[in-house]
Design a protein around this motif. Structure first.
Motif, PDB file in Angstrom:
ATOM      1  N   GLY A 284      36.424  11.118  18.011  1.00  0.00           N
ATOM      2  CA  GLY A 284      36.804   9.730  18.241  1.00  0.00           C
ATOM      3  C   GLY A 284      38.246   9.443  17.865  1.00  0.00           C
ATOM      4  N   VAL A 285      38.877   8.578  18.646  1.00  0.00           N
ATOM      5  CA  VAL A 285      40.243   8.138  18.365  1.00  0.00           C
ATOM      6  C   VAL A 285      40.238   6.621  18.270  1.00  0.00           C
ATOM      7  CG1 VAL A 285      42.639   8.080  19.137  1.00  0.00           C
ATOM      8  CG2 VAL A 285      41.230  10.109  19.589  1.00  0.00           C
ATOM      9  N   VAL A 286      40.810   6.097  17.217  1.00  0.00           N
ATOM     10  CA  VAL A 286      40.866   4.652  17.014  1.00  0.00           C
ATOM     11  C   VAL A 286      42.322   4.215  16.985  1.00  0.00           C
ATOM     12  CG1 VAL A 286      40.087   2.711  15.616  1.00  0.00           C
ATOM     13  CG2 VAL A 286      38.821   4.872  15.555  1.00  0.00           C
ATOM     14  N   MET A 287      42.651   3.225  17.815  1.00  0.00           N
ATOM     15  CA  MET A 287      43.978   2.610  17.787  1.00  0.00           C
ATOM     16  C   MET A 287      43.851   1.329  16.970  1.00  0.00           C
ATOM     17  SD  MET A 287      45.401   4.912  19.556  1.00  0.00           S
ATOM     18  CE  MET A 287      47.057   4.212  19.607  1.00  0.00           C
ATOM     19  N   VAL A 288      44.581   1.251  15.884  1.00  0.00           N
ATOM     20  CA  VAL A 288      44.487   0.122  14.958  1.00  0.00           C
ATOM     21  C   VAL A 288      45.765  -0.709  15.046  1.00  0.00           C
ATOM     22  CG1 VAL A 288      44.107  -0.571  12.568  1.00  0.00           C
ATOM     23  CG2 VAL A 288      43.091   1.553  13.430  1.00  0.00           C
ATOM     24  N   MET A 289      45.616  -1.981  15.387  1.00  0.00           N
ATOM     25  CA  MET A 289      46.743  -2.907  15.456  1.00  0.00           C
ATOM     26  C   MET A 289      46.754  -3.771  14.198  1.00  0.00           C
ATOM     27  SD  MET A 289      45.762  -1.825  18.503  1.00  0.00           S
ATOM     28  CE  MET A 289      44.385  -2.849  19.006  1.00  0.00           C
ATOM     29  N   ILE A 290      47.873  -3.765  13.509  1.00  0.00           N
ATOM     30  CA  ILE A 290      47.976  -4.488  12.239  1.00  0.00           C
ATOM     31  C   ILE A 290      49.055  -5.556  12.323  1.00  0.00           C
ATOM     32  CG2 ILE A 290      48.640  -4.280   9.812  1.00  0.00           C
ATOM     33  CD1 ILE A 290      47.193  -1.663   9.699  1.00  0.00           C
TER      34      ILE A 290
ATOM     35  N   SER B 242      56.961  -4.133  18.897  1.00  0.00           N
ATOM     36  CA  SER B 242      57.246  -5.520  19.257  1.00  0.00           C
ATOM     37  C   SER B 242      55.970  -6.159  19.795  1.00  0.00           C
ATOM     38  CB  SER B 242      58.349  -5.570  20.319  1.00  0.00           C
ATOM     39  OG  SER B 242      57.929  -4.894  21.489  1.00  0.00           O
ATOM     40  N   GLY B 243      56.037  -7.455  20.044  1.00  0.00           N
ATOM     41  CA  GLY B 243      54.880  -8.142  20.620  1.00  0.00           C
ATOM     42  C   GLY B 243      54.076  -8.898  19.592  1.00  0.00           C
TER      43      GLY B 243
END
Length: 205
Positions: free
Chosen positions: A115-121, A151-152
């Motif tokens: 599994g791969v998790v993309m974590v946005m903080i 950015s964003g």
């Protein structure tokens, strides 16, 4: 001697088979041309060395990006160059920092990390001390394989490899939730990997 300013060549002066790059002086032992990089206001930002990559350099980089263990002899046979000439060019590319390292790419799924998790903080503030303190702590997270300031509508993106939802829950509680200055954490599991490239092939064209 005052550093020279770089001027952009006209289309007629540009060689399509060469790439001009500017390098900090302390990165390159080969003094091709001593120059200064100018900002739009004309202020000299730093002294650097101009270095040209030609088509042969790009072919060497293309081969090494696909096989970092390729020998100078095998590379030379493929691009019709002597192994000593390949070795010289490779050494220059290493010395100036274009080739940063050689490493083995692991099959994470075969190791059990399917599994791969993309974590946005998102942080509470983007003050310099807040960013610095967060960055100093996030690099200590043993489960983090990549972290970038973006950015964003978010501040940092983290990539984590896991073997189960339960493992990510543990990482979330023991590593992510204790990071400083966090306002919000959002997580997305990668459903299917479509492509993985260390270097986009088009960059060597």
């Amino acid at each position: 001697m005052a550093p020279m300013a770089l001027s952009a060549p006209s289309p007629g002066q540009m060689d399509a088979n060469r790439i001009e790059i500017a390098l900090p002086v302390n990165l390159c032992p080969i003094h091709r041309s001593d120059c200064g990089i100018l900002s739009t206001g004309g202020k000299i930002l730093h002294r650097s060395l101009s270095f040209s990559l030609d088509g042969v350099d790009l072919r060497i980089l293309r081969i090494l990006s696909a096989d970092g263990r390729a020998s100078d002899v095998s590379i030379g046979e493929r691009i019709h160059l002597s192994s000593s000439a390949v070795a010289r060019r490779r050494k220059i590319l290493e010395d100036i920092g274009i080739i940063q390292s050689y490493h083995a790419q692991m099959n994470m799924a075969a190791l059990g990390f399917s599994g791969v998790v993309m974590v946005m903080i998102e942080l509470r503030s983007q003050a310099e001390n807040v960013l610095n303190e967060f960055e100093q702590e996030v690099i200590k997270c043993p489960s983090m394989s990549y972290c970038g300031f973006v950015s964003g509508d978010t501040d940092f993106i983290i990539m984590i490899h896991v073997n189960s939802f339960n493992e990510y829950d543990k990482i979330y509680r023991q590593e992510l939730s204790i990071l400083p200055h966090i306002a919000r954490i959002r997580s997305s599991f990668v459903m299917r990997e479509v492509a993985r490239r260390s270097n986009p092939p088009g960059m060597f064209d």
